[in-house]
Motif scaffolding. Structure first.
Motif, PDB file in Angstrom:
ATOM      1  N   VAL A  40      -0.427  -4.576   7.515  1.00 30.27           N
ATOM      2  CA  VAL A  40       0.177  -5.817   8.017  1.00 30.27           C
ATOM      3  C   VAL A  40      -0.616  -7.013   7.510  1.00 30.27           C
ATOM      4  CG1 VAL A  40       0.596  -7.185  10.101  1.00 30.27           C
ATOM      5  CG2 VAL A  40       1.282  -4.780  10.024  1.00 30.27           C
ATOM      6  N   TRP A  41      -1.928  -6.938   7.653  1.00 30.19           N
ATOM      7  CA  TRP A  41      -2.791  -8.032   7.207  1.00 30.19           C
ATOM      8  C   TRP A  41      -2.648  -8.274   5.706  1.00 30.19           C
ATOM      9  CZ3 TRP A  41      -7.153  -7.929   3.972  1.00 30.19           C
ATOM     10  CH2 TRP A  41      -7.866  -9.122   3.913  1.00 30.19           C
ATOM     11  N   LEU A  42      -2.626  -7.190   4.925  1.00 32.57           N
ATOM     12  CA  LEU A  42      -2.441  -7.344   3.478  1.00 32.57           C
ATOM     13  C   LEU A  42      -1.126  -8.050   3.173  1.00 32.57           C
ATOM     14  CD1 LEU A  42      -3.644  -3.908   2.060  1.00 32.57           C
ATOM     15  CD2 LEU A  42      -4.739  -6.130   1.724  1.00 32.57           C
ATOM     16  N   GLY A  43      -0.067  -7.667   3.886  1.00 32.47           N
ATOM     17  CA  GLY A  43       1.226  -8.304   3.668  1.00 32.47           C
ATOM     18  C   GLY A  43       1.211  -9.784   4.014  1.00 32.47           C
ATOM     19  N   GLN A  44       0.497 -10.133   5.062  1.00 33.06           N
ATOM     20  CA  GLN A  44       0.424 -11.538   5.476  1.00 33.06           C
ATOM     21  C   GLN A  44      -0.410 -12.381   4.518  1.00 33.06           C
ATOM     22  OE1 GLN A  44      -1.037 -11.575   9.504  1.00 33.06           O
ATOM     23  NE2 GLN A  44       0.903 -10.834  10.336  1.00 33.06           N
ATOM     24  N   MET A  71       0.855  -1.179   0.000  1.00 32.70           N
ATOM     25  CA  MET A  71       0.000   0.000   0.000  1.00 32.70           C
ATOM     26  C   MET A  71       0.895   1.234   0.000  1.00 32.70           C
ATOM     27  SD  MET A  71      -3.061   0.652   2.593  1.00 32.70           S
ATOM     28  CE  MET A  71      -4.100   2.033   2.451  1.00 32.70           C
ATOM     29  N   PRO A  72       0.628   2.150  -0.881  1.00 32.51           N
ATOM     30  CA  PRO A  72       1.477   3.345  -0.928  1.00 32.51           C
ATOM     31  C   PRO A  72       1.397   4.148   0.370  1.00 32.51           C
ATOM     32  CG  PRO A  72       0.061   3.212  -2.847  1.00 32.51           C
ATOM     33  CD  PRO A  72      -0.384   2.146  -1.905  1.00 32.51           C
ATOM     34  N   VAL A  73       2.538   4.386   0.963  1.00 35.82           N
ATOM     35  CA  VAL A  73       2.592   5.146   2.212  1.00 35.82           C
ATOM     36  C   VAL A  73       2.170   6.583   1.972  1.00 35.82           C
ATOM     37  CG1 VAL A  73       4.121   5.942   4.050  1.00 35.82           C
ATOM     38  CG2 VAL A  73       4.345   3.611   3.162  1.00 35.82           C
ATOM     39  N   ASP A  74       2.474   7.115   0.804  1.00 32.99           N
ATOM     40  CA  ASP A  74       2.090   8.496   0.487  1.00 32.99           C
ATOM     41  C   ASP A  74       0.578   8.686   0.597  1.00 32.99           C
ATOM     42  OD1 ASP A  74       4.708   9.207   0.047  1.00 32.99           O
ATOM     43  OD2 ASP A  74       4.587   9.004  -2.125  1.00 32.99           O
ATOM     44  N   ALA A  75      -0.180   7.721   0.111  1.00 30.72           N
ATOM     45  CA  ALA A  75      -1.640   7.827   0.169  1.00 30.72           C
ATOM     46  C   ALA A  75      -2.126   7.828   1.620  1.00 30.72           C
ATOM     47  CB  ALA A  75      -2.280   6.680  -0.605  1.00 30.72           C
ATOM     48  N   VAL A  76      -1.512   7.022   2.448  1.00 28.45           N
ATOM     49  CA  VAL A  76      -1.878   6.981   3.867  1.00 28.45           C
ATOM     50  C   VAL A  76      -1.529   8.308   4.528  1.00 28.45           C
ATOM     51  CG1 VAL A  76      -1.381   5.875   6.086  1.00 28.45           C
ATOM     52  CG2 VAL A  76      -1.693   4.468   4.025  1.00 28.45           C
ATOM     53  N   GLU A  77      -0.340   8.803   4.267  1.00 24.61           N
ATOM     54  CA  GLU A  77       0.073  10.085   4.840  1.00 24.61           C
ATOM     55  C   GLU A  77      -0.845  11.213   4.381  1.00 24.61           C
ATOM     56  OE1 GLU A  77       2.325  10.719   7.165  1.00 24.61           O
ATOM     57  OE2 GLU A  77       2.763   8.586   7.311  1.00 24.61           O
ATOM     58  N   ASP A  78      -1.225  11.196   3.109  1.00 28.81           N
ATOM     59  CA  ASP A  78      -2.133  12.217   2.589  1.00 28.81           C
ATOM     60  C   ASP A  78      -3.487  12.147   3.291  1.00 28.81           C
ATOM     61  OD1 ASP A  78      -0.169  13.065   0.842  1.00 28.81           O
ATOM     62  OD2 ASP A  78      -1.065  12.085  -0.923  1.00 28.81           O
ATOM     63  N   PHE A  79      -3.978  10.941   3.502  1.00 33.53           N
ATOM     64  CA  PHE A  79      -5.264  10.778   4.171  1.00 33.53           C
ATOM     65  C   PHE A  79      -5.205  11.279   5.609  1.00 33.53           C
ATOM     66  CE2 PHE A  79      -8.161   8.099   6.742  1.00 33.53           C
ATOM     67  CZ  PHE A  79      -9.360   8.594   6.255  1.00 33.53           C
ATOM     68  N   LEU A  80      -4.135  10.942   6.319  1.00 34.57           N
ATOM     69  CA  LEU A  80      -3.995  11.392   7.701  1.00 34.57           C
ATOM     70  C   LEU A  80      -3.856  12.913   7.771  1.00 34.57           C
ATOM     71  CD1 LEU A  80      -1.640   8.588   9.048  1.00 34.57           C
ATOM     72  CD2 LEU A  80      -4.127   8.786   9.362  1.00 34.57           C
ATOM     73  N   GLN A  88     -12.736 -11.064   6.291  1.00 29.14           N
ATOM     74  CA  GLN A  88     -11.609 -11.825   6.843  1.00 29.14           C
ATOM     75  C   GLN A  88     -10.682 -10.907   7.633  1.00 29.14           C
ATOM     76  OE1 GLN A  88      -9.802 -13.666   3.447  1.00 29.14           O
ATOM     77  NE2 GLN A  88     -11.419 -15.186   3.219  1.00 29.14           N
ATOM     78  N   PHE A  89     -10.501  -9.681   7.168  1.00 31.81           N
ATOM     79  CA  PHE A  89      -9.674  -8.724   7.897  1.00 31.81           C
ATOM     80  C   PHE A  89     -10.263  -8.455   9.274  1.00 31.81           C
ATOM     81  CE2 PHE A  89      -9.085  -4.116   8.910  1.00 31.81           C
ATOM     82  CZ  PHE A  89      -7.778  -4.219   9.347  1.00 31.81           C
ATOM     83  N   PHE A  90     -11.571  -8.248   9.341  1.00 32.23           N
ATOM     84  CA  PHE A  90     -12.193  -7.991  10.641  1.00 32.23           C
ATOM     85  C   PHE A  90     -12.111  -9.208  11.559  1.00 32.23           C
ATOM     86  CE2 PHE A  90     -14.289  -4.523   8.241  1.00 32.23           C
ATOM     87  CZ  PHE A  90     -13.835  -3.487   9.022  1.00 32.23           C
ATOM     88  N   ASP A  91     -12.201 -10.418  10.986  1.00 29.68           N
ATOM     89  CA  ASP A  91     -11.981 -11.631  11.787  1.00 29.68           C
ATOM     90  C   ASP A  91     -10.561 -11.658  12.311  1.00 29.68           C
ATOM     91  OD1 ASP A  91     -14.552 -12.542  11.444  1.00 29.68           O
ATOM     92  OD2 ASP A  91     -14.047 -13.836   9.743  1.00 29.68           O
ATOM     93  N   TRP A  92      -9.598 -11.282  11.489  1.00 32.89           N
ATOM     94  CA  TRP A  92      -8.194 -11.243  11.885  1.00 32.89           C
ATOM     95  C   TRP A  92      -7.982 -10.249  13.022  1.00 32.89           C
ATOM     96  CZ3 TRP A  92      -4.475  -7.282  11.423  1.00 32.89           C
ATOM     97  CH2 TRP A  92      -3.154  -7.689  11.562  1.00 32.89           C
ATOM     98  N   LEU A  93      -8.659  -9.106  12.946  1.00 32.58           N
ATOM     99  CA  LEU A  93      -8.545  -8.101  14.008  1.00 32.58           C
ATOM    100  C   LEU A  93      -9.050  -8.634  15.349  1.00 32.58           C
ATOM    101  CD1 LEU A  93      -9.721  -4.754  12.366  1.00 32.58           C
ATOM    102  CD2 LEU A  93      -7.417  -5.321  13.163  1.00 32.58           C
ATOM    103  N   ARG A  94     -10.107  -9.410  15.307  1.00 29.71           N
ATOM    104  CA  ARG A  94     -10.680  -9.940  16.551  1.00 29.71           C
ATOM    105  C   ARG A  94      -9.743 -10.900  17.250  1.00 29.71           C
ATOM    106  NH1 ARG A  94     -15.271 -10.715  13.147  1.00 29.71           N
ATOM    107  NH2 ARG A  94     -16.493  -8.797  13.204  1.00 29.71           N
ATOM    108  N   ARG A  95      -8.853 -11.530  16.502  1.00 27.05           N
ATOM    109  CA  ARG A  95      -7.910 -12.482  17.108  1.00 27.05           C
ATOM    110  C   ARG A  95      -6.756 -11.759  17.650  1.00 27.05           C
ATOM    111  NH1 ARG A  95      -7.131 -15.732  12.049  1.00 27.05           N
ATOM    112  NH2 ARG A  95      -9.196 -15.398  11.290  1.00 27.05           N
TER     113      ARG A  95
END
Length: 61
Positions: free
Chosen positions: A35-39, A1-10, A54-61
């Motif tokens: 992290v989840w995308l990378g895994q 995921m492009p870090v620039d896009a995340v920084e711009d959003f924040l 599936q991401f939300f299931d992963w968060l719950r664990r």
């Protein structure tokens, strides 16, 4: 995921007057998502609803 896009959003959230705690919360959530995308090896541009669930299931664990 492009870090620039995340920084711009924040930065956008900050400019819109979001509290620092809100911006930090989004930053942590986006970090977890990356992290989840990378895994899983998934591309965020091609995610389907089932993968997001599936991401939300992963968060719950």
């Amino acid at each position: 995921m492009p870090v620039d896009a995340v920084e711009d959003f924040l930065a956008y959230l900050s400019a819109r007057g979001a509290s620092p705690n809100t911006v930090q919360g989004y930053a942590y959530d986006l970090r977890d998502f990356c992290v989840w995308l990378g895994q899983t090896g998934l591309d965020f541009r091609r995610l389907r609803l089932e993968a997001v669930a599936q991401f939300f299931d992963w968060l719950r664990r």
